[in-house]
Design a protein around this motif. Structure first.
Motif, PDB file in Angstrom:
ATOM      1  N   THR A 195      -0.667 -63.093 -17.367  1.00 57.27           N
ATOM      2  CA  THR A 195      -1.171 -61.720 -17.210  1.00 57.27           C
ATOM      3  C   THR A 195      -1.169 -61.291 -15.759  1.00 57.27           C
ATOM      4  OG1 THR A 195      -2.548 -61.931 -19.195  1.00 57.27           O
ATOM      5  CG2 THR A 195      -3.138 -60.206 -17.618  1.00 57.27           C
ATOM      6  N   SER A 196      -1.768 -62.097 -14.902  1.00 56.55           N
ATOM      7  CA  SER A 196      -1.865 -61.710 -13.490  1.00 56.55           C
ATOM      8  C   SER A 196      -0.488 -61.654 -12.833  1.00 56.55           C
ATOM      9  CB  SER A 196      -2.768 -62.697 -12.740  1.00 56.55           C
ATOM     10  OG  SER A 196      -2.290 -64.027 -12.883  1.00 56.55           O
ATOM     11  N   VAL A 197       0.376 -62.614 -13.148  1.00 54.67           N
ATOM     12  CA  VAL A 197       1.711 -62.610 -12.545  1.00 54.67           C
ATOM     13  C   VAL A 197       2.507 -61.391 -13.001  1.00 54.67           C
ATOM     14  CG1 VAL A 197       3.912 -63.836 -12.465  1.00 54.67           C
ATOM     15  CG2 VAL A 197       1.778 -65.116 -12.238  1.00 54.67           C
ATOM     16  N   THR A 198       2.426 -61.065 -14.296  1.00 50.96           N
ATOM     17  CA  THR A 198       3.182 -59.916 -14.807  1.00 50.96           C
ATOM     18  C   THR A 198       2.674 -58.610 -14.215  1.00 50.96           C
ATOM     19  OG1 THR A 198       3.580 -61.094 -16.878  1.00 50.96           O
ATOM     20  CG2 THR A 198       3.921 -58.719 -16.890  1.00 50.96           C
ATOM     21  N   LEU A 199       1.345 -58.464 -14.112  1.00 50.69           N
ATOM     22  CA  LEU A 199       0.805 -57.244 -13.507  1.00 50.69           C
ATOM     23  C   LEU A 199       1.241 -57.114 -12.046  1.00 50.69           C
ATOM     24  CD1 LEU A 199      -2.834 -57.153 -14.960  1.00 50.69           C
ATOM     25  CD2 LEU A 199      -0.872 -55.737 -15.614  1.00 50.69           C
ATOM     26  N   GLY A 200       1.244 -58.234 -11.333  1.00 52.29           N
ATOM     27  CA  GLY A 200       1.714 -58.193  -9.953  1.00 52.29           C
ATOM     28  C   GLY A 200       3.181 -57.801  -9.857  1.00 52.29           C
ATOM     29  N   LEU A 201       4.013 -58.384 -10.725  1.00 49.12           N
ATOM     30  CA  LEU A 201       5.426 -58.018 -10.724  1.00 49.12           C
ATOM     31  C   LEU A 201       5.632 -56.565 -11.117  1.00 49.12           C
ATOM     32  CD1 LEU A 201       7.025 -61.205 -12.356  1.00 49.12           C
ATOM     33  CD2 LEU A 201       7.058 -60.538  -9.946  1.00 49.12           C
ATOM     34  N   ALA A 202       4.808 -56.055 -12.045  1.00 47.19           N
ATOM     35  CA  ALA A 202       4.925 -54.654 -12.446  1.00 47.19           C
ATOM     36  C   ALA A 202       4.601 -53.721 -11.283  1.00 47.19           C
ATOM     37  CB  ALA A 202       4.013 -54.377 -13.638  1.00 47.19           C
ATOM     38  N   LEU A 203       3.555 -54.066 -10.516  1.00 46.40           N
ATOM     39  CA  LEU A 203       3.224 -53.252  -9.348  1.00 46.40           C
ATOM     40  C   LEU A 203       4.329 -53.300  -8.307  1.00 46.40           C
ATOM     41  CD1 LEU A 203      -0.575 -54.088  -8.879  1.00 46.40           C
ATOM     42  CD2 LEU A 203       0.436 -51.975  -9.766  1.00 46.40           C
ATOM     43  N   ILE A 204       4.895 -54.484  -8.091  1.00 50.04           N
ATOM     44  CA  ILE A 204       5.981 -54.609  -7.117  1.00 50.04           C
ATOM     45  C   ILE A 204       7.202 -53.814  -7.579  1.00 50.04           C
ATOM     46  CG2 ILE A 204       7.584 -56.235  -6.063  1.00 50.04           C
ATOM     47  CD1 ILE A 204       5.362 -58.316  -6.120  1.00 50.04           C
ATOM     48  N   ALA A 205       7.536 -53.933  -8.876  1.00 51.93           N
ATOM     49  CA  ALA A 205       8.691 -53.198  -9.391  1.00 51.93           C
ATOM     50  C   ALA A 205       8.476 -51.694  -9.304  1.00 51.93           C
ATOM     51  CB  ALA A 205       8.960 -53.614 -10.840  1.00 51.93           C
ATOM     52  N   LEU A 232       6.997 -50.339 -17.496  1.00 52.46           N
ATOM     53  CA  LEU A 232       6.833 -50.736 -18.897  1.00 52.46           C
ATOM     54  C   LEU A 232       7.801 -51.857 -19.272  1.00 52.46           C
ATOM     55  CD1 LEU A 232       5.307 -50.122 -21.494  1.00 52.46           C
ATOM     56  CD2 LEU A 232       7.056 -48.446 -22.058  1.00 52.46           C
ATOM     57  N   ALA A 233       9.001 -51.844 -18.714  1.00 50.44           N
ATOM     58  CA  ALA A 233       9.953 -52.920 -19.002  1.00 50.44           C
ATOM     59  C   ALA A 233       9.450 -54.261 -18.473  1.00 50.44           C
ATOM     60  CB  ALA A 233      11.310 -52.586 -18.373  1.00 50.44           C
ATOM     61  N   VAL A 234       8.815 -54.265 -17.301  1.00 48.46           N
ATOM     62  CA  VAL A 234       8.263 -55.509 -16.758  1.00 48.46           C
ATOM     63  C   VAL A 234       7.120 -56.008 -17.638  1.00 48.46           C
ATOM     64  CG1 VAL A 234       7.131 -56.553 -14.769  1.00 48.46           C
ATOM     65  CG2 VAL A 234       8.975 -54.908 -14.420  1.00 48.46           C
ATOM     66  N   LEU A 235       6.253 -55.106 -18.077  1.00 49.23           N
ATOM     67  CA  LEU A 235       5.162 -55.517 -18.958  1.00 49.23           C
ATOM     68  C   LEU A 235       5.698 -56.047 -20.284  1.00 49.23           C
ATOM     69  CD1 LEU A 235       2.529 -52.659 -18.453  1.00 49.23           C
ATOM     70  CD2 LEU A 235       2.567 -54.940 -17.435  1.00 49.23           C
ATOM     71  N   GLY A 236       6.732 -55.410 -20.818  1.00 47.61           N
ATOM     72  CA  GLY A 236       7.328 -55.902 -22.060  1.00 47.61           C
ATOM     73  C   GLY A 236       7.921 -57.288 -21.904  1.00 47.61           C
ATOM     74  N   ALA A 237       8.596 -57.527 -20.774  1.00 47.95           N
ATOM     75  CA  ALA A 237       9.138 -58.865 -20.529  1.00 47.95           C
ATOM     76  C   ALA A 237       8.017 -59.900 -20.424  1.00 47.95           C
ATOM     77  CB  ALA A 237       9.983 -58.857 -19.256  1.00 47.95           C
ATOM     78  N   GLY A 238       6.901 -59.507 -19.791  1.00 47.87           N
ATOM     79  CA  GLY A 238       5.774 -60.430 -19.700  1.00 47.87           C
ATOM     80  C   GLY A 238       5.175 -60.750 -21.064  1.00 47.87           C
ATOM     81  N   LEU A 239       5.130 -59.769 -21.956  1.00 43.34           N
ATOM     82  CA  LEU A 239       4.621 -60.023 -23.301  1.00 43.34           C
ATOM     83  C   LEU A 239       5.526 -60.969 -24.069  1.00 43.34           C
ATOM     84  CD1 LEU A 239       3.382 -56.466 -24.336  1.00 43.34           C
ATOM     85  CD2 LEU A 239       1.973 -58.495 -24.026  1.00 43.34           C
ATOM     86  N   GLY A 248      -0.944 -64.452 -21.887  1.00 40.74           N
ATOM     87  CA  GLY A 248      -0.603 -63.071 -21.580  1.00 40.74           C
ATOM     88  C   GLY A 248      -1.189 -62.040 -22.514  1.00 40.74           C
ATOM     89  N   ARG A 249      -2.244 -62.380 -23.264  1.00 38.82           N
ATOM     90  CA  ARG A 249      -2.836 -61.387 -24.168  1.00 38.82           C
ATOM     91  C   ARG A 249      -3.495 -60.244 -23.411  1.00 38.82           C
ATOM     92  NH1 ARG A 249      -5.521 -64.660 -29.252  1.00 38.82           N
ATOM     93  NH2 ARG A 249      -3.736 -66.007 -29.687  1.00 38.82           N
ATOM     94  N   GLY A 250      -3.868 -60.478 -22.160  1.00 42.35           N
ATOM     95  CA  GLY A 250      -4.470 -59.404 -21.377  1.00 42.35           C
ATOM     96  C   GLY A 250      -3.522 -58.278 -21.053  1.00 42.35           C
ATOM     97  N   LEU A 251      -2.220 -58.484 -21.281  1.00 38.88           N
ATOM     98  CA  LEU A 251      -1.242 -57.429 -21.011  1.00 38.88           C
ATOM     99  C   LEU A 251      -1.214 -56.368 -22.101  1.00 38.88           C
ATOM    100  CD1 LEU A 251       1.771 -59.600 -19.781  1.00 38.88           C
ATOM    101  CD2 LEU A 251       0.257 -58.207 -18.371  1.00 38.88           C
TER     102      LEU A 251
END
Length: 401
Positions: A195-205, A232-239, A248-251
């Protein structure tokens, strides 16, 4: 694959359908039951229901699973249901009713195609993983036989005799030593920070996309869907990754919120929000010279009264069409035209309702095109009136008199 194989697979799917567990349910346990039946992460199943909801069938599928899948036995120690689940149930019922109404209201092909896709995916899932899941609930822990239950020696000291670890009494000097301590429990499995890694990558993207669009001069309100789509694509990849790592349920809340926002922006194009003001705009021109070519607002209300507009052919014999355009980001548009005017309307609306007399269209992407409506007299007379109306969200009404 023969017809008999398909029938056998469908029969096996029905006979081995899972029960809806009570310990890992969000609403009714449909996603958790399917996930345990086929040994996959329930997050992946819930994401599938969310994707199906955007195609218009997600709620109806969940209700169908609620009805067809049996409920697991109640656990007296389980906590009582919260009131929030009751609201979710009501929301599901409303969404399912909308889906059924779309099926019988002329949108059948738009609903049947996603249903066929879901049925095919479920069939392939059963063919590939039908032998993996057992359908047991997670609360059914395996029974481990203790040494005493299995007939083995007990490590409990008996004051009347030697301990069990020294049945022959060969070491009476050590009888007063403490019993051997049990082996330490293994550490809990480490949860990966998906969750935290994906949110960070989403912000960077999102930040990188904003910088690139800014340097290219494309960072405008109209291009906001592109920026939201990247995040949204980054969040989808994280899911997807989290579904395989069981993390990753927090996503899910972030993905749902961003999906609704992206859908709203696409359905109500933001390029129509670039008007020249806010609030109410009223106009009632009586001559063609006083009629403006464009009436525009960012948000508010546009009321254009053309009932007294002179559309007659002048002494110069000019019979060219009279044109005007109306653009509104969000709000209501009302245009009143003469009863006998020859009207041609081209109207488009991102989200809302648009009507001209008895002709109407509503919903996302509503459009209404009327060509040569001759009015109450039914004959061509005077100069034709051409209306071009665009709005992002709201209600548009064109009426006579």
């Amino acid at each position: 694959m023969t017809r008999t194989d398909v029938q056998d697979t469908l029969r096996e799917m029905w006979e081995t359908r899972p029960a809806r567990p009570r310990d890992d349910r969000q609403i009714a346990g449909v996603a958790a039951g399917i996930a345990r039946r086929y040994d996959i992460d329930p997050v992946l199943v819930r994401v599938g229901f969310v994707v199906a909801a955007f195609s218009g069938i997600g709620a109806a599928l969940y209700i169908a699973g609620w009805i067809l899948l049996p409920d697991a036995p109640a656990d007296p120690s389980a906590p009582a249901r919260s009131r929030t689940r009751g609201y979710l149930v009501v929301g599901l019922a409303i969404a399912a009713a909308i889906t059924v109404g779309s099926l019988f209201g002329g949108n059948g092909p738009d609903v049947l195609l996603p249903l066929l896709v879901v049925a095919g995916l479920l069939y392939l899932l059963h063919r590939s993983r039908g032998k993996l899941g057992t359908g047991a609930t997670a609360s059914e822990a395996p029974t481990v036989a203790t040494p005493a239950a299995a007939g083995g020696p007990s490590l409990v000291k008996d004051p009347a005799g030697p301990p069990a670890w020294d049945p022959l009494g060969a070491a009476p000097f050590a009888w007063d030593l403490p019993e051997p301590s049990p082996a330490p429990a293994p550490p809990p499995p480490r949860t990966l920070p998906v969750t935290s890694v994906t949110l960070g990558l989403a912000l960077i993207a999102g930040a990188a996309t904003s910088v690139i669009m800014l340097l290219a001069g494309a960072l405008t309100v109209a291009n906001l869907p592109v920026l939201l789509g990247v995040v949204l694509a980054v969040l989808g990849a994280g899911l997807v990754v989290g579904s395989f790592l069981r993390a990753g349920r927090g996503l899910i809340p972030f993905a749902l919120l961003l999906s609704v926002l992206t859908w709203s922006v696409v359905a109500a194009p933001l390029d129509r929000w670039q008007g020249n003001g806010w609030g109410e705009l009223r106009a009632a021109p009586t001559t063609v010279a006083a009629l403006q070519t464009t009436y525009q607002r960012t948000a508010g209300e546009i009321d254009l009264d053309l009932r007294n507009l002179d559309l007659g052919v002048g002494p110069d014999g000019n019979t060219n069409a009279v044109r005007t355009r109306i653009s509104l980001g969000a709000g209501d548009v009302l245009v009143q035209v003469p009863n006998t005017a020859d009207v041609t309307l081209t109207g488009s609306l991102g989200v809302g309702d648009i009507s001209f007399g008895e002709q109407r269209d509503d919903g996302p992407g509503a459009e209404l095109n009327v060509v040569d409506d001759l009015g109450t007299d039914g004959v061509r007379s005077g100069r034709p009136l051409l209306l071009d109306i665009e709005a992002g969200a709201g209600d548009v009404e064109v009426r006579r008199g």
